[in-house]
Design a protein around this motif. Structure first.
Motif, PDB file in Angstrom:
ATOM      1  N   PHE A   1       7.408  -3.152  12.012  1.00 43.81           N
ATOM      2  CA  PHE A   1       8.799  -3.541  11.786  1.00 43.81           C
ATOM      3  C   PHE A   1       8.935  -4.326  10.484  1.00 43.81           C
ATOM      4  O   PHE A   1       9.821  -4.060   9.661  1.00 43.81           O
ATOM      5  N   MET A   2       8.052  -5.300  10.282  1.00 40.80           N
ATOM      6  CA  MET A   2       8.073  -6.069   9.030  1.00 40.80           C
ATOM      7  C   MET A   2       7.759  -5.179   7.836  1.00 40.80           C
ATOM      8  O   MET A   2       8.350  -5.329   6.758  1.00 40.80           O
ATOM      9  N   MET A   3       6.838  -4.242   8.028  1.00 45.02           N
ATOM     10  CA  MET A   3       6.457  -3.341   6.941  1.00 45.02           C
ATOM     11  C   MET A   3       7.650  -2.513   6.476  1.00 45.02           C
ATOM     12  O   MET A   3       7.858  -2.325   5.266  1.00 45.02           O
ATOM     13  N   LEU A   4       8.440  -2.012   7.411  1.00 45.62           N
ATOM     14  CA  LEU A   4       9.596  -1.193   7.044  1.00 45.62           C
ATOM     15  C   LEU A   4      10.623  -1.997   6.247  1.00 45.62           C
ATOM     16  O   LEU A   4      11.179  -1.515   5.256  1.00 45.62           O
ATOM     17  N   ILE A   5      10.891  -3.229   6.681  1.00 50.59           N
ATOM     18  CA  ILE A   5      11.860  -4.063   5.964  1.00 50.59           C
ATOM     19  C   ILE A   5      11.367  -4.366   4.556  1.00 50.59           C
ATOM     20  O   ILE A   5      12.113  -4.246   3.573  1.00 50.59           O
ATOM     21  N   LEU A   6      10.099  -4.746   4.431  1.00 44.69           N
ATOM     22  CA  LEU A   6       9.565  -5.105   3.119  1.00 44.69           C
ATOM     23  C   LEU A   6       9.389  -3.882   2.227  1.00 44.69           C
ATOM     24  O   LEU A   6       9.541  -3.984   1.002  1.00 44.69           O
ATOM     25  N   LEU A   7       9.092  -2.736   2.814  1.00 47.43           N
ATOM     26  CA  LEU A   7       8.994  -1.513   2.017  1.00 47.43           C
ATOM     27  C   LEU A   7      10.350  -1.133   1.436  1.00 47.43           C
ATOM     28  O   LEU A   7      10.442  -0.692   0.282  1.00 47.43           O
ATOM     29  N   ALA A   8      11.401  -1.331   2.219  1.00 46.07           N
ATOM     30  CA  ALA A   8      12.752  -1.102   1.688  1.00 46.07           C
ATOM     31  C   ALA A   8      13.045  -2.045   0.530  1.00 46.07           C
ATOM     32  O   ALA A   8      13.669  -1.660  -0.471  1.00 46.07           O
ATOM     33  N   GLY A   9      12.590  -3.283   0.634  1.00 44.97           N
ATOM     34  CA  GLY A   9      12.779  -4.225  -0.460  1.00 44.97           C
ATOM     35  C   GLY A   9      12.004  -3.839  -1.698  1.00 44.97           C
ATOM     36  O   GLY A   9      12.517  -3.936  -2.824  1.00 44.97           O
ATOM     37  N   LEU A  10      10.771  -3.372  -1.513  1.00 41.97           N
ATOM     38  CA  LEU A  10       9.976  -2.961  -2.663  1.00 41.97           C
ATOM     39  C   LEU A  10      10.595  -1.762  -3.381  1.00 41.97           C
ATOM     40  O   LEU A  10      10.583  -1.684  -4.616  1.00 41.97           O
ATOM     41  N   GLN A  11      11.140  -0.837  -2.636  1.00 44.57           N
ATOM     42  CA  GLN A  11      11.713   0.359  -3.253  1.00 44.57           C
ATOM     43  C   GLN A  11      13.087   0.110  -3.865  1.00 44.57           C
ATOM     44  O   GLN A  11      13.633   1.010  -4.503  1.00 44.57           O
TER      45      GLN A  11
ATOM     46  N   ARG B   1       0.523  10.160   2.086  1.00 44.57           N
ATOM     47  CA  ARG B   1       1.265   8.923   2.323  1.00 44.57           C
ATOM     48  C   ARG B   1       2.229   9.068   3.501  1.00 44.57           C
ATOM     49  O   ARG B   1       2.398   8.125   4.285  1.00 44.57           O
ATOM     50  N   GLY B   2       2.850  10.227   3.664  1.00 42.56           N
ATOM     51  CA  GLY B   2       3.777  10.426   4.772  1.00 42.56           C
ATOM     52  C   GLY B   2       3.093  10.326   6.122  1.00 42.56           C
ATOM     53  O   GLY B   2       3.630   9.722   7.067  1.00 42.56           O
ATOM     54  N   ILE B   3       1.876  10.911   6.222  1.00 37.63           N
ATOM     55  CA  ILE B   3       1.135  10.841   7.492  1.00 37.63           C
ATOM     56  C   ILE B   3       0.719   9.407   7.788  1.00 37.63           C
ATOM     57  O   ILE B   3       0.834   8.933   8.929  1.00 37.63           O
ATOM     58  N   VAL B   4       0.249   8.698   6.756  1.00 37.52           N
ATOM     59  CA  VAL B   4      -0.159   7.304   6.947  1.00 37.52           C
ATOM     60  C   VAL B   4       1.024   6.451   7.375  1.00 37.52           C
ATOM     61  O   VAL B   4       0.918   5.602   8.274  1.00 37.52           O
ATOM     62  N   ARG B   5       2.168   6.671   6.758  1.00 38.49           N
ATOM     63  CA  ARG B   5       3.355   5.896   7.109  1.00 38.49           C
ATOM     64  C   ARG B   5       3.768   6.158   8.562  1.00 38.49           C
ATOM     65  O   ARG B   5       4.125   5.230   9.291  1.00 38.49           O
ATOM     66  N   THR B   6       3.696   7.400   9.000  1.00 34.25           N
ATOM     67  CA  THR B   6       4.042   7.728  10.381  1.00 34.25           C
ATOM     68  C   THR B   6       3.093   7.055  11.362  1.00 34.25           C
ATOM     69  O   THR B   6       3.518   6.515  12.394  1.00 34.25           O
ATOM     70  N   LEU B   7       1.793   7.076  11.051  1.00 38.69           N
ATOM     71  CA  LEU B   7       0.816   6.443  11.931  1.00 38.69           C
ATOM     72  C   LEU B   7       1.004   4.933  11.993  1.00 38.69           C
ATOM     73  O   LEU B   7       0.823   4.323  13.056  1.00 38.69           O
ATOM     74  N   LEU B   8       1.369   4.328  10.863  1.00 42.49           N
ATOM     75  CA  LEU B   8       1.558   2.881  10.853  1.00 42.49           C
ATOM     76  C   LEU B   8       2.829   2.464  11.586  1.00 42.49           C
ATOM     77  O   LEU B   8       2.900   1.348  12.125  1.00 42.49           O
ATOM     78  N   ILE B   9       3.827   3.319  11.629  1.00 40.72           N
ATOM     79  CA  ILE B   9       5.068   2.994  12.332  1.00 40.72           C
ATOM     80  C   ILE B   9       4.898   3.167  13.838  1.00 40.72           C
ATOM     81  O   ILE B   9       5.610   2.531  14.630  1.00 40.72           O
ATOM     82  N   ALA B  10       3.952   3.986  14.268  1.00 42.78           N
ATOM     83  CA  ALA B  10       3.811   4.353  15.680  1.00 42.78           C
ATOM     84  C   ALA B  10       3.731   3.160  16.635  1.00 42.78           C
ATOM     85  O   ALA B  10       4.347   3.197  17.707  1.00 42.78           O
ATOM     86  N   PRO B  11       2.986   2.075  16.333  1.00 39.37           N
ATOM     87  CA  PRO B  11       2.922   0.969  17.306  1.00 39.37           C
ATOM     88  C   PRO B  11       4.278   0.366  17.652  1.00 39.37           C
ATOM     89  O   PRO B  11       4.490  -0.070  18.785  1.00 39.37           O
TER      90      PRO B  11
ATOM     91  N   LEU C   1       0.827  -1.202   0.000  1.00 38.51           N
ATOM     92  CA  LEU C   1       0.000   0.000   0.000  1.00 38.51           C
ATOM     93  C   LEU C   1       0.866   1.258   0.000  1.00 38.51           C
ATOM     94  O   LEU C   1       0.635   2.194  -0.781  1.00 38.51           O
ATOM     95  N   LEU C   2       1.888   1.291   0.852  1.00 41.03           N
ATOM     96  CA  LEU C   2       2.728   2.483   0.964  1.00 41.03           C
ATOM     97  C   LEU C   2       3.687   2.639  -0.200  1.00 41.03           C
ATOM     98  O   LEU C   2       4.285   3.708  -0.367  1.00 41.03           O
ATOM     99  N   ASP C   3       3.858   1.589  -0.999  1.00 42.53           N
ATOM    100  CA  ASP C   3       4.732   1.696  -2.168  1.00 42.53           C
ATOM    101  C   ASP C   3       4.069   2.497  -3.285  1.00 42.53           C
ATOM    102  O   ASP C   3       4.736   2.916  -4.226  1.00 42.53           O
ATOM    103  N   ARG C   4       2.767   2.702  -3.177  1.00 44.96           N
ATOM    104  CA  ARG C   4       2.047   3.507  -4.168  1.00 44.96           C
ATOM    105  C   ARG C   4       2.033   4.979  -3.741  1.00 44.96           C
ATOM    106  O   ARG C   4       2.116   5.294  -2.559  1.00 44.96           O
ATOM    107  N   ARG C   5       1.903   5.848  -4.699  1.00 38.73           N
ATOM    108  CA  ARG C   5       1.852   7.281  -4.422  1.00 38.73           C
ATOM    109  C   ARG C   5       0.393   7.698  -4.219  1.00 38.73           C
ATOM    110  O   ARG C   5      -0.469   7.417  -5.053  1.00 38.73           O
ATOM    111  N   PHE C   6       0.117   8.353  -3.093  1.00 35.99           N
ATOM    112  CA  PHE C   6      -1.212   8.907  -2.848  1.00 35.99           C
ATOM    113  C   PHE C   6      -1.066  10.070  -1.866  1.00 35.99           C
ATOM    114  O   PHE C   6      -0.054  10.197  -1.168  1.00 35.99           O
ATOM    115  N   ARG C   7      -2.058  10.874  -1.821  1.00 37.63           N
ATOM    116  CA  ARG C   7      -2.003  12.065  -0.971  1.00 37.63           C
ATOM    117  C   ARG C   7      -2.048  11.649   0.502  1.00 37.63           C
ATOM    118  O   ARG C   7      -2.891  10.841   0.917  1.00 37.63           O
TER     119      ARG C   7
END
Length: 311
Positions: free
Chosen positions: A187-197, A119-129, A111-117
């Motif tokens: 944590f898994m999301m960050l690792i896999l997002l780095a792989g996608l990019q 995205r930075g706020i959503v990524r910050t909220l998802l990392i918060a836990p 989801l975060l690998d796509r561009r949408f309005r």
């Protein structure tokens, strides 16, 4: 009359003697020695002490009655029914949390690998836990969500006319697993997002030109590329979740069949005062973590080699 001039003689300049290679190497490493000494004193010496104590029958309430028993403590850890159950609980808890976190992390990374309005706020909220202190996260789930009287889950269930169960009593292990999945999915999301990019975009564009759809690109290009990152996330997650103590202690206090090996070590040491038995169980936890860490380091080194070869 011609004056004769004496030839100019150059005094030989003695080359500066360079210190030997071994001395230069020690001079380079010298600033790291205090940190190395501190690391050994803080980590290795306590582990050696724990290893020595694990060979003794040593109850803290009767310190004068301690005696050397060899591998009896390890034999008891591996044969005792309660300890075997804690080992099985540790394996089950780790496998469930790691697999669920990987699947959810992959979906969020896509989801975060796509561009949408936004995205930075959503990524910050998802990392918060992942940034929440583990004990605070466990308390949040225990009181704010799971509480049968004022918890959010029962509040939503009451709003739609559903049942009002005591989540921790009915599904204790699942309650612990869900809280850990919530915390480790970022944590898994960050690792896999780095792989996608890090994918080769030219290869993906070429596949689209050849008529490949999104699902075909995901199966034949994205997943093979993410294999190393999936392995890395699984191994690193396993290292930490095998040693997890906070969620079990805070949510269930090790009751209702949720006592994992770290909690059993705590119980043996602080409640039963069996120092030798607790040390043996702790050594087994460390050995298991080292085995997993060895595979994780191999995966990391292979990722670095791939990046270097691409550069």
């Amino acid at each position: 009359m011609t004056a004769t001039t004496a030839p100019l003689t150059r005094t030989p300049v003695r080359a500066a003697r360079r210190p030997p290679a071994r001395l230069r190497a020690w001079a380079t490493r010298a600033p790291l020695l205090p940190a190395l000494v501190f690391l050994i004193a803080v980590t290795q010496l306590p582990f050696v002490a724990t290893l020595v104590i694990s060979f003794f029958d040593w109850n803290a309430l009767y310190p004068k009655a301690r005696r050397f028993t060899g591998l009896d403590n390890y034999r008891q850890v591996l044969t005792d029914a309660d300890l075997r159950h804690s080992v099985w609980t540790t394996v089950l808890l780790t496998a469930a949390v790691v697999l669920a976190s990987l699947v959810l992390g992959l979906l969020l990374a896509l989801l975060l690998d796509r561009r949408f309005r936004g995205r930075g706020i959503v990524r910050t909220l998802l990392i918060a836990p992942f940034l929440v202190v583990p004990v605070a996260a466990a308390l949040l789930w225990k009181h704010v969500l799971y509480n049968p009287e004022y918890g959010l889950l029962n509040g939503l269930s009451h709003y739609v006319g559903g049942p009002q169960p005591d989540w921790i009593s009915r599904t204790p292990l699942l309650a612990v697993e869900v809280s850990l999945v919530w915390q480790w999915t970022p944590f898994m999301m960050l690792i896999l997002l780095a792989g996608l990019q890090s994918r080769d975009q030219q290869q993906i564009e070429a596949a689209r030109v050849d008529g490949a759809g999104d699902w075909q690109i995901f199966v034949h290009l994205t997943l093979p590329h993410l294999r190393r990152y999936l392995e890395l996330g699984a191994l690193l997650g396993s290292i930490y979740i095998v040693q997890n103590f906070d969620a079990v202690f805070t949510i269930t206090s090790g009751g209702l069949g949720t006592a994992n090996l770290p909690y059993t070590v705590y119980q043996s040491f602080y409640q039963a005062h069996e120092n030798g038995l607790a040390s043996a169980a702790g050594v087994l936890v460390v050995v298991g973590s080292l085995v997993i860490a060895t595979f994780a380091l191999r995966v990391v080194s292979s990722l670095f080699r791939e990046e270097v070869s691409r550069a």
